[in-house]
Scaffold this motif. Sequence first.
Motif, PDB file in Angstrom:
ATOM      1  N   SER A   1      -9.274  -9.694   8.706  1.00 58.90           N
ATOM      2  CA  SER A   1      -8.492 -10.556   9.581  1.00 58.90           C
ATOM      3  C   SER A   1      -9.085 -11.954   9.519  1.00 58.90           C
ATOM      4  O   SER A   1     -10.315 -12.104   9.498  1.00 58.90           O
ATOM      5  N   GLU A   2      -8.214 -12.952   9.477  1.00 59.71           N
ATOM      6  CA  GLU A   2      -8.689 -14.334   9.371  1.00 59.71           C
ATOM      7  C   GLU A   2      -7.740 -15.243  10.141  1.00 59.71           C
ATOM      8  O   GLU A   2      -6.520 -15.081  10.077  1.00 59.71           O
ATOM      9  N   THR A   3      -8.305 -16.188  10.867  1.00 61.32           N
ATOM     10  CA  THR A   3      -7.506 -17.176  11.579  1.00 61.32           C
ATOM     11  C   THR A   3      -7.256 -18.353  10.645  1.00 61.32           C
ATOM     12  O   THR A   3      -8.188 -18.877  10.024  1.00 61.32           O
ATOM     13  N   LEU A   4      -6.002 -18.743  10.533  1.00 65.35           N
ATOM     14  CA  LEU A   4      -5.598 -19.859   9.688  1.00 65.35           C
ATOM     15  C   LEU A   4      -4.903 -20.879  10.579  1.00 65.35           C
ATOM     16  O   LEU A   4      -3.705 -20.794  10.810  1.00 65.35           O
ATOM     17  N   GLN A   5      -5.678 -21.806  11.108  1.00 67.51           N
ATOM     18  CA  GLN A   5      -5.220 -22.754  12.116  1.00 67.51           C
ATOM     19  C   GLN A   5      -4.678 -21.976  13.310  1.00 67.51           C
ATOM     20  O   GLN A   5      -5.435 -21.282  13.958  1.00 67.51           O
ATOM     21  N   LYS A   6      -3.383 -22.033  13.608  1.00 66.09           N
ATOM     22  CA  LYS A   6      -2.836 -21.318  14.764  1.00 66.09           C
ATOM     23  C   LYS A   6      -2.341 -19.919  14.413  1.00 66.09           C
ATOM     24  O   LYS A   6      -1.940 -19.162  15.281  1.00 66.09           O
ATOM     25  N   ASP A   7      -2.336 -19.573  13.144  1.00 66.75           N
ATOM     26  CA  ASP A   7      -1.828 -18.277  12.695  1.00 66.75           C
ATOM     27  C   ASP A   7      -2.976 -17.310  12.432  1.00 66.75           C
ATOM     28  O   ASP A   7      -4.126 -17.712  12.273  1.00 66.75           O
ATOM     29  N   THR A   8      -2.640 -16.042  12.361  1.00 70.70           N
ATOM     30  CA  THR A   8      -3.630 -15.011  12.044  1.00 70.70           C
ATOM     31  C   THR A   8      -3.097 -14.144  10.912  1.00 70.70           C
ATOM     32  O   THR A   8      -1.974 -13.638  10.973  1.00 70.70           O
ATOM     33  N   LEU A   9      -3.913 -13.979   9.871  1.00 72.80           N
ATOM     34  CA  LEU A   9      -3.598 -13.099   8.766  1.00 72.80           C
ATOM     35  C   LEU A   9      -4.430 -11.834   8.940  1.00 72.80           C
ATOM     36  O   LEU A   9      -5.650 -11.896   9.045  1.00 72.80           O
ATOM     37  N   THR A  10      -3.750 -10.692   8.982  1.00 72.45           N
ATOM     38  CA  THR A  10      -4.431  -9.405   9.096  1.00 72.45           C
ATOM     39  C   THR A  10      -3.986  -8.532   7.931  1.00 72.45           C
ATOM     40  O   THR A  10      -2.797  -8.454   7.639  1.00 72.45           O
ATOM     41  N   ILE A  11      -4.957  -7.913   7.275  1.00 74.66           N
ATOM     42  CA  ILE A  11      -4.665  -7.052   6.143  1.00 74.66           C
ATOM     43  C   ILE A  11      -4.927  -5.607   6.545  1.00 74.66           C
ATOM     44  O   ILE A  11      -5.981  -5.299   7.086  1.00 74.66           O
ATOM     45  N   TYR A  12      -3.945  -4.758   6.286  1.00 71.71           N
ATOM     46  CA  TYR A  12      -4.048  -3.331   6.577  1.00 71.71           C
ATOM     47  C   TYR A  12      -3.991  -2.572   5.252  1.00 71.71           C
ATOM     48  O   TYR A  12      -3.209  -2.910   4.368  1.00 71.71           O
ATOM     49  N   GLU A  13      -4.826  -1.551   5.126  1.00 69.09           N
ATOM     50  CA  GLU A  13      -4.835  -0.715   3.920  1.00 69.09           C
ATOM     51  C   GLU A  13      -4.579   0.737   4.299  1.00 69.09           C
ATOM     52  O   GLU A  13      -5.017   1.201   5.344  1.00 69.09           O
ATOM     53  N   ARG A  14      -3.856   1.419   3.415  1.00 72.73           N
ATOM     54  CA  ARG A  14      -3.603   2.846   3.636  1.00 72.73           C
ATOM     55  C   ARG A  14      -4.934   3.598   3.517  1.00 72.73           C
ATOM     56  O   ARG A  14      -5.730   3.332   2.646  1.00 72.73           O
ATOM     57  N   ILE A  15      -5.154   4.525   4.419  1.00 69.02           N
ATOM     58  CA  ILE A  15      -6.381   5.325   4.415  1.00 69.02           C
ATOM     59  C   ILE A  15      -6.238   6.443   3.407  1.00 69.02           C
ATOM     60  O   ILE A  15      -5.250   7.090   3.301  1.00 69.02           O
TER      61      ILE A  15
END
Length: 84
Positions: free
Chosen positions: A70-84
Amino acid sequence: MLHALSEKGITRLLVEGGARVASSFVAAGLVDEVWLLRGPDAVGTDGIAALDALPLTAITQSPAFKRSASETLQKDTLTIYERI
């Protein structure tokens, strides 16, 4: 189409086709990784849900996926999900 691609040895795709295509791939269990970019504001009543008829919890709260980054990009948030 996916079977034809796999017969040619193509096993990974970047799928970006809108909410209906995204929800179809999620519902069919064909998603290995999701990059979810969220802004601080609600889209509004005219907005289109990211996964069409599926709620985002089909990814964010699914036991089949884990949050890997997960990373904050100015006012947005990018979250990466991976299949277990």
